[in-house]
Design a protein around this motif. Structure first.
Motif, short mmCIF file in Angstrom:
data_model
loop_
_atom_site.label_atom_id
_atom_site.label_comp_id
_atom_site.label_asym_id
_atom_site.label_seq_id
_atom_site.Cartn_x
_atom_site.Cartn_y
_atom_site.Cartn_z
N THR A 1 0.83 -1.21 0.00
CA THR A 1 0.00 0.00 0.00
C THR A 1 0.87 1.25 0.00
OG1 THR A 1 -1.72 -1.20 1.19
CG2 THR A 1 -1.85 1.20 1.23
N ARG B 1 2.16 1.82 -3.51
CA ARG B 1 1.11 2.36 -4.40
C ARG B 1 0.85 3.83 -4.10
NH1 ARG B 1 -1.90 -2.16 -2.83
NH2 ARG B 1 -3.48 -0.77 -1.96
N ALA B 2 0.87 4.20 -2.82
CA ALA B 2 0.64 5.61 -2.46
C ALA B 2 1.77 6.48 -2.99
CB ALA B 2 0.53 5.74 -0.95
N GLN B 3 2.99 6.00 -2.88
CA GLN B 3 4.13 6.78 -3.38
C GLN B 3 4.07 6.93 -4.89
OE1 GLN B 3 7.87 5.21 -2.11
NE2 GLN B 3 8.87 7.19 -2.31
N ARG C 1 1.38 6.97 -6.68
CA ARG C 1 0.28 7.91 -6.94
C ARG C 1 0.72 9.35 -6.72
NH1 ARG C 1 -5.36 6.39 -6.51
NH2 ARG C 1 -6.33 7.88 -7.90
N MET C 2 1.50 9.58 -5.66
CA MET C 2 1.99 10.93 -5.40
C MET C 2 2.99 11.37 -6.45
SD MET C 2 2.19 11.34 -1.26
CE MET C 2 3.50 10.19 -1.03
N PRO D 1 -3.15 10.34 -2.90
CA PRO D 1 -3.33 8.89 -2.71
C PRO D 1 -4.47 8.58 -1.76
CG PRO D 1 -1.52 9.66 -1.38
CD PRO D 1 -2.02 10.85 -2.16
N ARG E 1 -7.24 6.60 -1.97
CA ARG E 1 -7.58 5.19 -1.80
C ARG E 1 -6.50 4.46 -1.01
NH1 ARG E 1 -11.13 1.22 -3.84
NH2 ARG E 1 -10.57 -0.59 -2.61
N GLU E 2 -5.26 4.77 -1.28
CA GLU E 2 -4.15 4.11 -0.61
C GLU E 2 -4.12 4.46 0.88
OE1 GLU E 2 -3.99 5.61 -3.54
OE2 GLU E 2 -3.57 3.91 -4.84
N VAL E 3 -4.41 5.71 1.21
CA VAL E 3 -4.46 6.10 2.62
C VAL E 3 -5.60 5.38 3.33
CG1 VAL E 3 -4.90 8.05 4.19
CG2 VAL E 3 -3.33 8.32 2.28
#
Length: 174
Positions: A53, A56-58, A60-61, A67, A69-71
């Motif tokens: 996760t 994926r957040a990184q 997205r950023m 991010p 959804r990832e959060v």
């Protein structure tokens, strides 16, 4: 929210009843082993899915997108890990369910999440998400007021300078 306190008070009673029922069926030592096993599984699952996760957040950023959804997934995974570490069968069931991506997608679809970037905060606008729907822009609010132009001191003439503020200076003696 009104159901939170009664559920919080009933949770220990439900967990104790679960220990008694499961302990009567499979034995005390097997019950304790099962509780320890779910705690270790929770730690391992949290570690593995948490790093995925985070990656994926990184990503997205790096694309310049928030991010959201990832959060949300990260919060669900952290809660799932805590619920699996806490001894009890009901908390273990809820924790396992939160580790499942379809359950998190269902919860995300029900959540009302507002996202505002720093620029949106300055303008007073922002984007709102309702689950997996398209973002909807909410424009800036109009704030009325009066203003006056203030120029730097070096551009002003001596007649335009404000009088000195004497509140913090000791009084002059004659």
């Amino acid at each position: 929210m009104r159901l939170f306190l009664p559920i919080l008070l009933l949770l220990p009673l439900i967990e104790i009843a679960g220990f008694v029922i499961v302990g009567g069926e499979i034995g005390v030592f097997s019950t304790l082993a099962l509780i320890l096993l779910t705690g270790m599984a929770g730690i391992l699952l949290l570690r593995r899915q948490g790093f995925d996760t985070l990656r994926r957040a990184q990503a997205r950023m790096n694309q310049g997108e928030p991010p959201v959804r990832e959060v949300f997934d990260g919060i669900c995974l952290a809660l799932a890990g805590v619920l699996l570490i806490v001894p009890g069968f009901l908390t273990d069931i809820i924790g396992v369910l939160l580790f499942l991506p379809p359950v998190r997608s269902w919860a995300y679809g029900r959540a009302h999440i507002k996202v505002r970037t720093a620029a949106d905060v300055r303008r007073g606008g922002g984007y709102e998400w309702r689950g997996d729907s398209q973002p909807r822009y909410r424009g800036p609010e109009v704030i009325e007021g009066e203003y006056r132009e203030v120029r730097p001191a070096d551009e002003r003439g001596p007649e335009e300078l404000p009088p000195p503020d004497n509140r913090w200076r000791p009084p002059q003696r004659d």
